[in-house]
Scaffold this motif. Structure first.
Motif, mmCIF file in Angstrom:
data_model
loop_
_atom_site.group_PDB
_atom_site.id
_atom_site.type_symbol
_atom_site.label_atom_id
_atom_site.label_comp_id
_atom_site.label_asym_id
_atom_site.label_seq_id
_atom_site.Cartn_x
_atom_site.Cartn_y
_atom_site.Cartn_z
ATOM 1 N N ILE A 145 0.818 -1.215 0.000
ATOM 2 C CA ILE A 145 0.000 0.000 0.000
ATOM 3 C C ILE A 145 0.855 1.269 0.000
ATOM 4 C CG2 ILE A 145 -0.280 0.186 2.512
ATOM 5 C CD1 ILE A 145 -3.110 0.691 -0.003
ATOM 6 N N ASP A 146 2.072 1.188 0.550
ATOM 7 C CA ASP A 146 2.933 2.369 0.623
ATOM 8 C C ASP A 146 3.893 2.485 -0.570
ATOM 9 O OD1 ASP A 146 4.431 0.170 1.379
ATOM 10 O OD2 ASP A 146 5.488 1.212 2.996
ATOM 11 N N MET A 147 3.712 1.648 -1.582
ATOM 12 C CA MET A 147 4.585 1.720 -2.758
ATOM 13 C C MET A 147 4.339 3.029 -3.508
ATOM 14 S SD MET A 147 5.006 -0.878 -5.991
ATOM 15 C CE MET A 147 6.267 -1.909 -5.275
ATOM 16 N N THR A 148 5.421 3.704 -3.837
ATOM 17 C CA THR A 148 5.320 4.971 -4.565
ATOM 18 C C THR A 148 5.343 4.711 -6.068
ATOM 19 O OG1 THR A 148 7.713 5.289 -4.692
ATOM 20 C CG2 THR A 148 6.583 6.138 -2.705
ATOM 21 N N MET A 149 4.960 5.719 -6.837
ATOM 22 C CA MET A 149 5.034 5.601 -8.291
ATOM 23 C C MET A 149 6.489 5.448 -8.725
ATOM 24 S SD MET A 149 2.095 5.286 -9.445
ATOM 25 C CE MET A 149 2.450 5.321 -11.172
ATOM 26 N N ASP A 198 8.777 3.842 -7.121
ATOM 27 C CA ASP A 198 9.070 2.418 -6.922
ATOM 28 C C ASP A 198 8.486 1.572 -8.051
ATOM 29 O OD1 ASP A 198 10.394 2.921 -4.520
ATOM 30 O OD2 ASP A 198 8.622 2.498 -3.290
ATOM 31 N N ARG A 199 7.262 1.904 -8.476
ATOM 32 C CA ARG A 199 6.629 1.153 -9.574
ATOM 33 C C ARG A 199 7.436 1.314 -10.865
ATOM 34 N NH1 ARG A 199 2.036 2.649 -6.973
ATOM 35 N NH2 ARG A 199 0.861 0.878 -6.185
ATOM 36 N N PHE A 200 7.826 2.551 -11.171
ATOM 37 C CA PHE A 200 8.599 2.800 -12.383
ATOM 38 C C PHE A 200 9.954 2.102 -12.337
ATOM 39 C CE2 PHE A 200 6.052 6.925 -12.883
ATOM 40 C CZ PHE A 200 5.155 6.329 -13.747
ATOM 41 N N ALA A 201 10.469 1.881 -11.143
ATOM 42 C CA ALA A 201 11.743 1.170 -10.979
ATOM 43 C C ALA A 201 11.521 -0.339 -10.867
ATOM 44 C CB ALA A 201 12.473 1.687 -9.745
ATOM 45 N N ALA A 202 10.285 -0.784 -11.073
ATOM 46 C CA ALA A 202 9.913 -2.213 -11.033
ATOM 47 C C ALA A 202 10.312 -2.862 -9.715
ATOM 48 C CB ALA A 202 10.514 -2.954 -12.221
ATOM 49 N N LYS A 203 10.048 -2.175 -8.613
ATOM 50 C CA LYS A 203 10.397 -2.706 -7.290
ATOM 51 C C LYS A 203 9.236 -3.498 -6.685
ATOM 52 C CE LYS A 203 13.984 0.597 -6.227
ATOM 53 N NZ LYS A 203 14.488 1.607 -5.307
ATOM 54 N N TYR A 204 8.514 -4.189 -7.510
ATOM 55 C CA TYR A 204 7.445 -5.056 -7.044
ATOM 56 C C TYR A 204 7.884 -6.496 -7.196
ATOM 57 C CZ TYR A 204 6.674 -3.833 -11.949
ATOM 58 O OH TYR A 204 6.849 -3.531 -13.269
ATOM 59 N N THR A 205 7.108 -7.407 -6.635
ATOM 60 C CA THR A 205 7.410 -8.828 -6.758
ATOM 61 C C THR A 205 7.014 -9.289 -8.147
ATOM 62 O OG1 THR A 205 7.038 -9.155 -4.402
ATOM 63 C CG2 THR A 205 6.966 -11.114 -5.793
ATOM 64 N N GLY A 206 7.880 -10.081 -8.768
ATOM 65 C CA GLY A 206 7.617 -10.542 -10.129
ATOM 66 C C GLY A 206 8.092 -9.512 -11.149
ATOM 67 N N GLN A 207 8.282 -9.950 -12.385
ATOM 68 C CA GLN A 207 8.774 -9.058 -13.436
ATOM 69 C C GLN A 207 8.079 -9.343 -14.758
ATOM 70 O OE1 GLN A 207 11.264 -6.518 -13.013
ATOM 71 N NE2 GLN A 207 10.799 -7.001 -10.883
ATOM 72 N N ARG A 208 8.074 -8.310 -15.607
ATOM 73 C CA ARG A 208 7.495 -8.406 -16.947
ATOM 74 C C ARG A 208 8.635 -8.252 -17.940
ATOM 75 N NH1 ARG A 208 5.219 -3.945 -20.325
ATOM 76 N NH2 ARG A 208 5.475 -2.527 -18.583
#
Length: 135
Positions: free
Chosen positions: A60-64, A66-76
């Motif tokens: 919930i605290d992920m910033t945009m 962080d999203r642009f840097a692909a700092k989420y679990t899993g990759q595309r």
């Protein structure tokens, strides 16, 4: 793993070429840019939905940023980029997904038509990361 192909539509080139021929270069460039960003946005949203479906939702605290840097679990991953440099592998993805059924074709050079299209392989594994492949 999941796979997808998305597109911003097939008439973008027609309008871009028309406006370019009329000398309206800004409008021609703008529609192409908007279509490419729209396709990338569709791809990112679909990837987010796939992460949610795999119970690896973004914190919930992920910033945009962080999203642009692909700092989420899993990759595309998409063909033609350093981790998957062989565009010819698009043919395998197209055989699997059959995006021709919705108007997305591969050119002889394995580029997608319409140009404002994105294909991807999505890996949900927590250790999935981008990397370069040396040829």
């Amino acid at each position: 793993a999941g796979f997808f192909v998305v597109s911003a539509g097939k008439h973008v080139r027609k309008y871009a070429e028309k406006w370019k021929a009329e000398g309206d270069f800004l409008k021609s460039h703008a529609i192409q840019s908007l279509a490419l960003e729209t396709a990338e946005g569709f791809a990112e949203r679909l990837h987010q939905l796939m992460r949610d479906d795999q119970d690896i939702s973004d914190p919930i605290d992920m910033t945009m940023k962080d999203r642009f840097a692909a700092k989420y679990t899993g990759q595309r991953f998409s063909f033609g980029y350093p981790a998957c440099p062989n565009l010819e592998d698009q043919e395998k993805l197209f055989r699997l997904l059959k995006p021709e059924d919705v108007g997305i074709q591969l050119t002889e050079g394995c580029m997608m038509d319409p140009e404002a299209s994105v294909s991807a392989m999505v890996f949900a594994h927590p250790q999935a990361r981008y990397f370069n492949v040396e040829r």
